[in-house]
Design a protein around this motif. Structure first.
Motif, PDB file in Angstrom:
ATOM      1  N   GLN A 119       0.743  -1.336   0.020  1.00  0.00           N
ATOM      2  CA  GLN A 119      -0.057   0.115  -0.003  1.00  0.00           C
ATOM      3  C   GLN A 119       0.983   1.180   0.045  1.00  0.00           C
ATOM      4  O   GLN A 119       0.464   2.360  -0.113  1.00  0.00           O
ATOM      5  N   VAL A 120       2.351   1.108   0.178  1.00  0.00           N
ATOM      6  CA  VAL A 120       3.078   2.265   0.243  1.00  0.00           C
ATOM      7  C   VAL A 120       3.626   2.425  -1.314  1.00  0.00           C
ATOM      8  O   VAL A 120       4.443   1.595  -1.849  1.00  0.00           O
ATOM      9  N   PHE A 121       3.461   3.606  -1.941  1.00  0.00           N
ATOM     10  CA  PHE A 121       3.974   3.660  -3.149  1.00  0.00           C
ATOM     11  C   PHE A 121       4.937   5.003  -3.460  1.00  0.00           C
ATOM     12  O   PHE A 121       4.870   5.894  -2.702  1.00  0.00           O
ATOM     13  N   LYS A 122       5.856   4.316  -4.133  1.00  0.00           N
ATOM     14  CA  LYS A 122       7.138   5.225  -4.277  1.00  0.00           C
ATOM     15  C   LYS A 122       6.877   6.091  -5.417  1.00  0.00           C
ATOM     16  O   LYS A 122       6.213   5.668  -6.342  1.00  0.00           O
ATOM     17  N   THR A 123       7.411   7.332  -5.717  1.00  0.00           N
ATOM     18  CA  THR A 123       7.133   8.133  -6.748  1.00  0.00           C
ATOM     19  C   THR A 123       8.686   7.990  -7.425  1.00  0.00           C
ATOM     20  O   THR A 123       9.733   8.493  -7.066  1.00  0.00           O
ATOM     21  N   LEU A 124       8.464   7.686  -8.642  1.00  0.00           N
ATOM     22  CA  LEU A 124       9.917   7.435  -9.218  1.00  0.00           C
ATOM     23  C   LEU A 124       9.786   8.404 -10.742  1.00  0.00           C
ATOM     24  O   LEU A 124       8.693   8.389 -11.190  1.00  0.00           O
ATOM     25  N   LEU A 125      10.883   8.914 -11.260  1.00  0.00           N
ATOM     26  CA  LEU A 125      10.903   9.662 -12.458  1.00  0.00           C
ATOM     27  C   LEU A 125      11.502   8.882 -13.393  1.00  0.00           C
ATOM     28  O   LEU A 125      12.707   8.433 -13.231  1.00  0.00           O
ATOM     29  N   PRO A 132      17.791  10.924 -14.198  1.00  0.00           N
ATOM     30  CA  PRO A 132      18.998  11.404 -13.391  1.00  0.00           C
ATOM     31  C   PRO A 132      18.273  12.113 -12.176  1.00  0.00           C
ATOM     32  O   PRO A 132      17.419  12.959 -12.017  1.00  0.00           O
ATOM     33  N   VAL A 133      18.982  12.126 -11.007  1.00  0.00           N
ATOM     34  CA  VAL A 133      18.609  12.645  -9.878  1.00  0.00           C
ATOM     35  C   VAL A 133      18.337  14.214  -9.955  1.00  0.00           C
ATOM     36  O   VAL A 133      17.130  14.620  -9.521  1.00  0.00           O
ATOM     37  N   GLU A 134      19.457  14.902 -10.411  1.00  0.00           N
ATOM     38  CA  GLU A 134      19.176  16.456 -10.585  1.00  0.00           C
ATOM     39  C   GLU A 134      17.925  16.515 -11.473  1.00  0.00           C
ATOM     40  O   GLU A 134      17.339  17.556 -11.126  1.00  0.00           O
ATOM     41  N   ALA A 135      17.781  15.922 -12.256  1.00  0.00           N
ATOM     42  CA  ALA A 135      16.369  16.324 -13.402  1.00  0.00           C
ATOM     43  C   ALA A 135      15.294  16.195 -12.567  1.00  0.00           C
ATOM     44  O   ALA A 135      14.343  16.724 -12.718  1.00  0.00           O
ATOM     45  N   ALA A 136      15.197  14.947 -11.776  1.00  0.00           N
ATOM     46  CA  ALA A 136      14.034  14.620 -11.111  1.00  0.00           C
ATOM     47  C   ALA A 136      13.631  15.728 -10.062  1.00  0.00           C
ATOM     48  O   ALA A 136      12.450  16.129  -9.899  1.00  0.00           O
ATOM     49  N   GLU A 137      14.803  16.060  -9.287  1.00  0.00           N
ATOM     50  CA  GLU A 137      14.507  16.992  -8.202  1.00  0.00           C
ATOM     51  C   GLU A 137      14.099  18.488  -8.956  1.00  0.00           C
ATOM     52  O   GLU A 137      13.330  19.120  -8.414  1.00  0.00           O
ATOM     53  N   ARG A 138      14.858  18.886 -10.062  1.00  0.00           N
ATOM     54  CA  ARG A 138      14.416  20.115 -10.643  1.00  0.00           C
ATOM     55  C   ARG A 138      13.151  20.138 -11.296  1.00  0.00           C
ATOM     56  O   ARG A 138      12.544  21.043 -11.119  1.00  0.00           O
ATOM     57  N   TYR A 196      11.010  18.644  -5.371  1.00  0.00           N
ATOM     58  CA  TYR A 196      11.354  17.876  -4.062  1.00  0.00           C
ATOM     59  C   TYR A 196      12.755  17.138  -4.399  1.00  0.00           C
ATOM     60  O   TYR A 196      13.184  16.863  -5.386  1.00  0.00           O
ATOM     61  N   ARG A 197      13.165  16.751  -3.060  1.00  0.00           N
ATOM     62  CA  ARG A 197      14.528  16.119  -3.106  1.00  0.00           C
ATOM     63  C   ARG A 197      14.175  14.399  -3.207  1.00  0.00           C
ATOM     64  O   ARG A 197      13.134  14.028  -2.831  1.00  0.00           O
ATOM     65  N   VAL A 198      15.129  13.874  -3.870  1.00  0.00           N
ATOM     66  CA  VAL A 198      14.817  12.287  -3.818  1.00  0.00           C
ATOM     67  C   VAL A 198      14.546  11.698  -2.730  1.00  0.00           C
ATOM     68  O   VAL A 198      15.448  12.222  -1.679  1.00  0.00           O
ATOM     69  N   GLY A 199      13.693  10.878  -2.515  1.00  0.00           N
ATOM     70  CA  GLY A 199      13.297  10.238  -1.175  1.00  0.00           C
ATOM     71  C   GLY A 199      12.238  10.927  -0.442  1.00  0.00           C
ATOM     72  O   GLY A 199      11.652  10.512   0.505  1.00  0.00           O
ATOM     73  N   GLY A 208       6.161  14.945   0.501  1.00  0.00           N
ATOM     74  CA  GLY A 208       7.148  16.136  -0.076  1.00  0.00           C
ATOM     75  C   GLY A 208       8.312  16.056   0.703  1.00  0.00           C
ATOM     76  O   GLY A 208       8.839  17.208   0.411  1.00  0.00           O
ATOM     77  N   ARG A 209       8.681  15.365   1.529  1.00  0.00           N
ATOM     78  CA  ARG A 209       9.826  15.420   2.274  1.00  0.00           C
ATOM     79  C   ARG A 209      10.095  13.962   2.775  1.00  0.00           C
ATOM     80  O   ARG A 209       8.910  13.434   3.236  1.00  0.00           O
ATOM     81  N   ARG A 210      11.317  13.777   3.149  1.00  0.00           N
ATOM     82  CA  ARG A 210      11.709  12.445   4.010  1.00  0.00           C
ATOM     83  C   ARG A 210      11.330  12.289   5.177  1.00  0.00           C
ATOM     84  O   ARG A 210      11.187  13.304   5.651  1.00  0.00           O
TER      85      ARG A 210
END
Length: 156
Positions: free
Chosen positions: A43-49, A86-92, A96-99, A129-131
């Motif tokens: 039931q816990v969903f991770k958000t991936l780019l 890439p992490v930078e592209a996802a965050e930009r 939000y920060r990865v995680g 929206g945040r760890r």
């Protein structure tokens, strides 16, 4: 208050907010949330780019108990191939920060898909929206607010 929570409040969507102390040594943010909060990992969903072969960034939501099937995501998005962004592209793109990337309240409006397995639950959990911050809401409400499409994109 994060952009994700503001969006749900503004839309008057029923949700619950859960906070926990994030351990920076945790190997998987989503699994950590499920373990610490005692939630069912399905039931816990991770958000991936992911980045498609045509350069578009897209968002995929899959249970932490599974993995993203990049071929299935590419097919759902009408592309031939996809790879993790890439992490930078996802965050930009999300703000939000990865995680702590939430599918809600992102800076850019990206196409989103949620794994069909979410439909079996009354409530699912996504990053707030945040760890260390999780939101519980109905899968249909998430699809409407994200907005997201349903697809079989997870390997469970």
């Amino acid at each position: 208050m994060t952009p994700a929570i503001r969006q749900l409040k503004k839309a008057k969507i029923k949700h619950q907010v859960y906070e926990y102390e994030h351990d920076p040594r945790a190997e998987s943010y989503g699994t950590e949330a499920a373990d610490v909060m005692g939630f069912n990992p399905a039931q816990v969903f991770k958000t991936l780019l992911a980045e498609l072969d045509d350069g578009r960034l897209v968002v995929a939501m899959v249970p932490v108990s599974g993995q993203l099937d990049l071929k299935a995501l590419a097919k759902a998005a009408g592309a031939r191939k996809a790879h993790m962004a890439p992490v930078e592209a996802a965050e930009r793109a999300t703000g939000y920060r990865v995680g702590g990337i939430s599918p809600l309240g992102q800076k850019k409006r990206l196409a989103k898909w949620i794994d069909q397995s979410a439909a079996q639950f009354d409530l699912i959990y996504v990053s707030g929206g945040r760890r260390g911050l999780e939101l519980a809401l109905a899968p249909d409400d998430l699809c409407q607010q994200a907005p997201a499409q349903w697809a079989d994109i997870a390997r469970l």
